[in-house]
Design an enzyme around this catalytic site. Structure first.
Site, PDB file in Angstrom:
ATOM      1  N   GLU A 165       0.917  -1.220   0.165  1.00  0.00           N
ATOM      2  CA  GLU A 165      -0.021  -0.042   0.024  1.00  0.00           C
ATOM      3  C   GLU A 165       0.785   1.231   0.025  1.00  0.00           C
ATOM      4  O   GLU A 165       0.612   2.226  -0.948  1.00  0.00           O
ATOM      5  CB  GLU A 165      -0.899  -0.169   1.148  1.00  0.00           C
ATOM      6  CG  GLU A 165      -1.876   1.119   1.378  1.00  0.00           C
ATOM      7  CD  GLU A 165      -2.767   1.169   0.330  1.00  0.00           C
ATOM      8  OE1 GLU A 165      -3.692   0.174   0.166  1.00  0.00           O
ATOM      9  OE2 GLU A 165      -2.896   2.096  -0.372  1.00  0.00           O
ATOM     10  N   ASP A 200       1.092   3.958  -3.040  1.00  0.00           N
ATOM     11  CA  ASP A 200       0.664   5.366  -2.889  1.00  0.00           C
ATOM     12  C   ASP A 200       1.666   6.443  -3.150  1.00  0.00           C
ATOM     13  O   ASP A 200       1.524   7.303  -3.809  1.00  0.00           O
ATOM     14  CB  ASP A 200       0.395   5.544  -1.331  1.00  0.00           C
ATOM     15  CG  ASP A 200      -1.145   4.758  -0.738  1.00  0.00           C
ATOM     16  OD1 ASP A 200      -1.591   4.138  -1.640  1.00  0.00           O
ATOM     17  OD2 ASP A 200      -1.664   4.507   0.262  1.00  0.00           O
ATOM     18  N   SER A 223      -7.547   1.622  -3.617  1.00  0.00           N
ATOM     19  CA  SER A 223      -6.377   2.311  -3.090  1.00  0.00           C
ATOM     20  C   SER A 223      -5.458   2.798  -4.189  1.00  0.00           C
ATOM     21  O   SER A 223      -4.502   3.393  -3.674  1.00  0.00           O
ATOM     22  CB  SER A 223      -5.828   1.428  -2.024  1.00  0.00           C
ATOM     23  OG  SER A 223      -5.476   0.071  -2.477  1.00  0.00           O
TER      24      SER A 223
END
Ligand code: NAG
Ligand code: NAG
Ligand code: NAG
Length: 594
Positions: A302, A306, A513
């Site tokens: 993640e 990001d 995400s």
């Protein structure tokens, strides 16, 4: 100055009224209670009476309505105050508790043996932290704390299935934590999943650039972007390819990270060398919040996703990764003091305590709304309103379960089937990003989270857009969702096939995400454009994107988000609860709201 007078008042009030009030501390009224132990958790053992933890108390914010009014004024492009964001001090003055609230709560704490002088106060005094033992907390809240174990993660937390407050405190306290919010850092869904490794069809941005006949024209986005997404795909698709950031001394983008997810600097360089060669050497700053770590030997999917995609779009805009810690997992049978283990609160109180904050934030975590106690959700949502008033745009993933995962039964003891909205996606003060897939045309991806809140009423900024959708919907899904709730997502961006470097290797990652950092990247560029033209950043986005900004989005008109054993909602012309207003066209948004 305000502080001194409050403290003095509190002291006098305490002395004068303690004998009268103390009897009232046993007159309890339930603040929040679950019908059953939350799903996935089981009682392991009673919590040790002498276990200490930090209790955080959210006080009623005296002029919160004025804060919300100010937030809407500074975020409404038709208002004379548009763009006149509030300073930290101005926000704190509006959210500070009334002196009577401070006095009453302090005398309650004193009555339970907590010294008011040892109390930590944050956010204009509206959040109070005290160190207490389980025994004290149980008496203060008429609660039964237990050690609960999660059946799949094996995490242990100390929580209670219900808590009460003295009747006279109900008007003065918004929420007490940790109490009935069982979600832990690890069990919070990181809305991303690794897809089977797909070998990219091309080497990187140079290849894509060669394929782009005419940068800035969607018709030329290469078809390889339908299966593998790189920064070059997104920059072509969302029309940012030719923009060069100029406000890099002022403008920043922030990524909120939790769950011991660490962004890796070496992987970022590998990513740049492969997918954005002009950015090689670009960096990011890591800010460790509340003991959050930064283990460079343990790159997080993640976190890397990001950082690589916000930077892939916004380079050379400065990028900050916030690594928010939590308590070490609670170890039963040991008396380790733990902190509150309430990640949103830890992060929000930290960031609101800074006088200068990034103008754009992205967060890719969420929970089913019904598993977040109403009092906790409203108090956390109100903290996002403060960030908006300060001039920051807050982007959240909409979730990866369409209208809901599994059987979608309610946890109110009635076990009825209901679509399951996500929180914080359902908070009206954040901008929620759904997912798309493919190019020429771009369509909704089937996991795109979308729906209607049961906690937050529909705000006026979206009432026209959502009523338009509901009229077209007719009786479909009737009874499965709340027609008066805040509807989401607000917008969308690509959510599948992202090429991410993790531990030196390219993996394909999907989920909303991926969508949230992508959309946040485009907003950060818009903020760059505005700031470099001497304007204020966009701040709270929703009022402007549903009004003057609408024509700046590519409307997504096909695809759906099945879930709960239904076909979910279907994307169509105009706003819909699958892709919101659509995906961003930077060039058009520059002209409309830049
Ligand atoms: C405290 O909670 C218990 C249940 O845990 C309840 O039986 C009792 O009546 C409550 N006490 C008060 C004073 O409300
Ligand atoms: C529907 O949403 C409203 C807020 O708009 C809320 O007050 C109401 O309780 C919700 N209904 C259900 C059944 O959750
Ligand atoms: C992209 O941006 C340019 C301006 O930079 C604009 O003229 C164009 O309409 C935008 N959209 C598309 C689809 O090309």
């Amino acid at each position: 100055m305000r502080w001194l007078s409050i403290a003095l008042f509190a002291f006098l009030h305490l002395v004068a009224s303690k004998p009268l009030l103390s009897k009232r501390w046993d007159d309890f009224d339930v603040k929040h209670a679950w019908a059953d132990v939350p799903k996935g958790w089981e009682l392991h053992s009673p919590a040790p009476a002498d276990h200490t933890f930090n209790m955080r108390i959210g006080l009623k914010q005296d002029r919160f309505d004025d804060l919300v009014a100010a937030l809407y004024e500074v975020s409404d492009p038709y208002h004379s105050r548009y763009g006149q964001h509030l300073s930290k001090e101005e926000v704190e003055a509006l959210v500070a508790p009334h002196p009577d609230t401070v006095a009453l709560v302090d005398s309650w704490l004193a009555d339970h043996g907590v010294n008011p002088a040892s109390v930590e106060r944050e956010n204009g005094g509206s959040w109070v932290t005290v160190k207490v033992t389980i025994e004290q907390a149980s008496r203060m809240l008429n609660a039964t704390y237990g050690v609960y174990r999660h059946d799949t993660t094996s995490d242990y937390v100390v929580r209670t299935t219900s808590y009460s407050l003295p009747r006279i405190l109900h008007d003065h306290i918004g929420v007490v934590t940790p109490t009935t919010y069982f979600s832990t850092m690890r069990s919070m869904k990181a809305t991303s999943f690794l897809q089977p490794h797909i070998e990219p069809l091309h080497d990187g941005d140079a290849d894509i650039a060669r394929l782009l006949v005419n940068p800035g024209s969607l018709a030329t986005v290469p078809s390889s972007c339908s299966t593998t997404i790189t920064p070059a795909c997104l920059r072509a698709l969302y029309n940012t390819s030719t923009y060069v950031p100029r406000a890099t001394n002022t403008n920043k983008i922030g990524v909120a990270g939790y769950l011991n997810e660490f962004a890796n600097t070496a992987d970022l360089q590998t990513f740049f060398r492969r997918f954005r060669t002009d950015a090689v050497g670009g960096t990011f700053q890591t800010v460790q919040v509340n003991g959050g770590g930064n283990n460079q030997n343990d790159p997080g999917v993640e976190a890397n996703l990001d950082i690589q995609y916000t930077e892939g779009i916004t380079f050379p805009t400065p990028n900050v990764y916030f690594s928010t810690g939590g308590s070490p997992p609670f170890i039963p049978d040991s008396n380790t003091p733990t902190n509150t283990n309430e990640p949103y609160l830890d992060w929000l109180n930290f960031i609101l305590g800074q006088s200068s904050i990034p103008q754009t934030f992205t967060t890719s975590y969420g929970d089913d709304e019904q598993t977040v106690p109403f009092d906790y959700a409203t108090n956390v949502c109100n903290l996002f309103a403060q960030l908006g008033a300060r001039g920051s745009s807050i982007l959240f993933s909409s979730g990866d379960d369409g209208v809901g995962a599994g059987n979608c039964l309610t946890n109110d003891g009635k076990n009825t089937k209901q679509f399951q909205p996500n929180f914080p996606a359902s908070c009206p003060f954040v901008t929620t990003v759904g997912g798309t897939i493919r190019v020429n045309p771009e369509v909704a991806v089937s996991f795109s989270g979308g729906g209607f809140s049961n906690y937050f009423a529909r705000p006026s900024f979206q009432s026209a857009a959502v009523s338009g959708f509901l009229t077209k919907l007719g009786t479909t899904n009737r009874g499965l969702f709340n027609t008066t709730g805040r509807a989401y997502p607000d917008v969308a961006a690509q959510g599948q096939g992202f090429q991410v470097v993790i531990g030196g290797r390219v993996s394909s990652v999907g989920g909303t995400s991926a969508s949230s950092p992508t959309f946040a990247g485009v907003i950060a560029l818009l903020n760059d454009f505005r700031i470099s033209n001497g304007k204020a950043p966009l701040g709270f986005l929703n009022p402007i994107i549903y009004s003057t900004g609408v024509a700046g989005f590519n409307d997504i008109t096909s695809g759906s988000n099945p879930g709960c054993g239904t076909n979910g909602f279907t994307a169509g012309a105009g706003w819909d609860p699958v892709t919101g207003l659509g995906t961003p066209d930077f060039g058009k948004l520059q002209a409309l709201i830049g």
